[in-house]
Design a protein around this motif. Structure first.
Motif, PDB file in Angstrom:
ATOM      1  N   PRO A 203       0.819  -1.182  -0.059  1.00 58.77           N
ATOM      2  CA  PRO A 203      -0.066   0.143   0.211  1.00 58.77           C
ATOM      3  C   PRO A 203       0.798   1.224   0.063  1.00 58.77           C
ATOM      4  CG  PRO A 203      -0.889  -1.744   1.517  1.00 58.77           C
ATOM      5  CD  PRO A 203       0.391  -2.168   1.116  1.00 58.77           C
ATOM      6  N   GLU A 204       1.771   1.201   0.409  1.00 53.24           N
ATOM      7  CA  GLU A 204       2.868   2.295   0.446  1.00 53.24           C
ATOM      8  C   GLU A 204       3.899   2.407  -0.829  1.00 53.24           C
ATOM      9  OE1 GLU A 204       3.204   3.721   4.799  1.00 53.24           O
ATOM     10  OE2 GLU A 204       5.042   2.791   4.166  1.00 53.24           O
ATOM     11  N   SER A 205       3.692   1.461  -1.636  1.00 52.67           N
ATOM     12  CA  SER A 205       4.229   1.564  -3.003  1.00 52.67           C
ATOM     13  C   SER A 205       5.651   0.809  -2.951  1.00 52.67           C
ATOM     14  CB  SER A 205       4.366   2.844  -3.770  1.00 52.67           C
ATOM     15  OG  SER A 205       3.148   3.392  -4.068  1.00 52.67           O
ATOM     16  N   ALA A 206       6.053   0.205  -1.921  1.00 53.30           N
ATOM     17  CA  ALA A 206       7.602  -0.665  -1.765  1.00 53.30           C
ATOM     18  C   ALA A 206       7.068  -1.947  -2.729  1.00 53.30           C
ATOM     19  CB  ALA A 206       7.681  -1.184  -0.587  1.00 53.30           C
ATOM     20  N   VAL A 207       8.085  -2.174  -3.678  1.00 52.14           N
ATOM     21  CA  VAL A 207       8.099  -3.096  -4.477  1.00 52.14           C
ATOM     22  C   VAL A 207       8.628  -4.394  -4.222  1.00 52.14           C
ATOM     23  CG1 VAL A 207       8.774  -3.954  -6.712  1.00 52.14           C
ATOM     24  CG2 VAL A 207       8.338  -1.495  -6.664  1.00 52.14           C
TER      25      VAL A 207
ATOM     26  N   ASP B 136       4.763   3.943   7.521  1.00 51.98           N
ATOM     27  CA  ASP B 136       3.955   3.571   8.376  1.00 51.98           C
ATOM     28  C   ASP B 136       4.033   2.191   8.706  1.00 51.98           C
ATOM     29  OD1 ASP B 136       1.693   3.031   9.938  1.00 51.98           O
ATOM     30  OD2 ASP B 136       0.299   4.707   8.828  1.00 51.98           O
ATOM     31  N   THR B 137       4.664   1.812   9.754  1.00 49.88           N
ATOM     32  CA  THR B 137       5.177   0.578  10.070  1.00 49.88           C
ATOM     33  C   THR B 137       3.774  -0.427  10.370  1.00 49.88           C
ATOM     34  OG1 THR B 137       5.646   0.940  12.404  1.00 49.88           O
ATOM     35  CG2 THR B 137       7.484   0.748  10.556  1.00 49.88           C
ATOM     36  N   LYS B 138       2.529   0.300  10.927  1.00 50.31           N
ATOM     37  CA  LYS B 138       1.524  -0.319  11.048  1.00 50.31           C
ATOM     38  C   LYS B 138       0.802  -0.811   9.991  1.00 50.31           C
ATOM     39  CE  LYS B 138      -2.956  -0.275  13.516  1.00 50.31           C
ATOM     40  NZ  LYS B 138      -3.697  -0.992  12.339  1.00 50.31           N
TER      41      LYS B 138
ATOM     42  N   GLY C 181      12.043  -7.849   8.414  1.00 48.61           N
ATOM     43  CA  GLY C 181      11.581  -7.017   9.485  1.00 48.61           C
ATOM     44  C   GLY C 181      10.991  -5.710   8.702  1.00 48.61           C
ATOM     45  N   ARG C 182      10.226  -4.828   9.654  1.00 50.29           N
ATOM     46  CA  ARG C 182       9.585  -3.651   9.121  1.00 50.29           C
ATOM     47  C   ARG C 182      10.144  -2.633  10.020  1.00 50.29           C
ATOM     48  NH1 ARG C 182       8.060  -8.207   9.926  1.00 50.29           N
ATOM     49  NH2 ARG C 182       6.469  -7.899  11.119  1.00 50.29           N
ATOM     50  N   ALA C 183      10.842  -1.323   9.448  1.00 49.15           N
ATOM     51  CA  ALA C 183      11.419  -0.413  10.170  1.00 49.15           C
ATOM     52  C   ALA C 183      10.851   0.967   9.594  1.00 49.15           C
ATOM     53  CB  ALA C 183      12.813  -0.524  10.315  1.00 49.15           C
TER      54      ALA C 183
ATOM     55  N   PRO D 240       9.491   4.504   0.335  1.00 45.58           N
ATOM     56  CA  PRO D 240       9.398   3.083   1.191  1.00 45.58           C
ATOM     57  C   PRO D 240       9.954   1.935   0.000  1.00 45.58           C
ATOM     58  CG  PRO D 240       7.299   4.199   1.246  1.00 45.58           C
ATOM     59  CD  PRO D 240       8.127   5.031   0.549  1.00 45.58           C
ATOM     60  N   HIS D 241      10.769   1.197   0.660  1.00 47.64           N
ATOM     61  CA  HIS D 241      11.402   0.053  -0.118  1.00 47.64           C
ATOM     62  C   HIS D 241      12.020  -0.971   0.704  1.00 47.64           C
ATOM     63  CE1 HIS D 241      14.784   2.610   1.417  1.00 47.64           C
ATOM     64  NE2 HIS D 241      15.676   1.803   1.150  1.00 47.64           N
TER      65      HIS D 241
END
Length: 242
Positions: A115-119, A149-151, A175-177, A189-190
């Motif tokens: 949803p944040e456009s990270a591929v 937004d990590t949530k 992981g998510r940061a 975001p990536h």
């Protein structure tokens, strides 16, 4: 993690199973990564080449089909059914860049964004299961998603890959940061692919000697000591010393 270095059989859904880089100059890429990680190379699918460590496949390098494409490493998640996963990606707010496509007997793949456009990519194995070796120097060791937004990220990937992330014996390898903790605010975001090294400082010297550059100096993360670098063509990746 030497006991997990060699892998046989399909990876569970949601586990990172493959990485590839899209590069302007394939021969330069072979020189850089061969010099840094000791990779050898053989024919891949189509115009790509596969990288090997101790005779096992660990990554692919592919030529960019046009200059507007980014020079980048892409992470691929395993799935037993690329079509079904593609549908879930769209249901939960992601977007398909390419629909599931079969690559001969090797398997099927698709590219998507969250949803944040990270591929990211997905891989349904055929004869190619994914990494033959991982979790050791010169092979895939981790991936970190840098999100605004990590949530949002946790909700999306948790919906897609709940068992891999939160199930019994989960070992998700990613992981998510918060993006702003490491990168400038304008960075999108990536996913950042991490390769294992024995000595981060020594590896940084090799990166620079081969024409790459240091993007983020070494810092301590919960999963090890990390430095973010680019190769000599601008593709970003991280070095991870456990």
């Amino acid at each position: 993690m030497a006991d997990q270095a060699s892998h046989v059989g399909p990876y569970p859904e949601g586990v990172p199973c493959w990485v590839d880089a899209q590069l302007p100059d394939l021969e330069a890429g072979k020189r850089f990564y061969g010099g840094l990680f000791g990779w050898t190379f053989g024919e891949g699918y189509g115009t790509s080449v596969w990288a090997y460590k101790e005779g096992e496949p660990v990554a692919a390098l592919a030529p960019k089909v046009n200059g507007r494409m980014p020079t980048v490493w892409t992470l691929h998640f395993a799935t037993p059914d690329a079509t079904a996963l593609a549908e879930r990606i769209e249901t939960h707010g992601g977007r398909l860049i390419t629909t599931p496509t079969r690559l001969g007997p090797l398997g099927a793949t698709a590219l998507a964004t969250d949803p944040e456009s990270a591929v990211f990519g997905i891989w349904q194995p055929g004869t190619h299961q994914g990494f033959g070796r991982r979790h050791e120097p010169g092979t895939f060791a981790w991936a970190e998603l840098y999100a605004r937004d990590t949530k949002v990220a946790n909700d999306f990937y948790g919906a897609l890959f709940h068992d891999a992330l939160f199930g019994p014996g989960a070992s998700p390898d990613f992981g998510r940061a918060d993006l702003a903790e490491v990168f400038p605010a304008e960075m999108p975001p990536h996913f950042l692919v991490h390769f294992g090294v024995t000595d981060a400082e020594e590896a940084l010297g090799t990166v620079q000697r081969l024409g790459g550059r240091v993007q983020v100096p070494p810092f301590d993360a919960s999963y090890g000591r990390v430095a973010v670098v680019t190769d000599d063509q601008g593709a970003s990746f991280a070095l991870l010393q456990r």
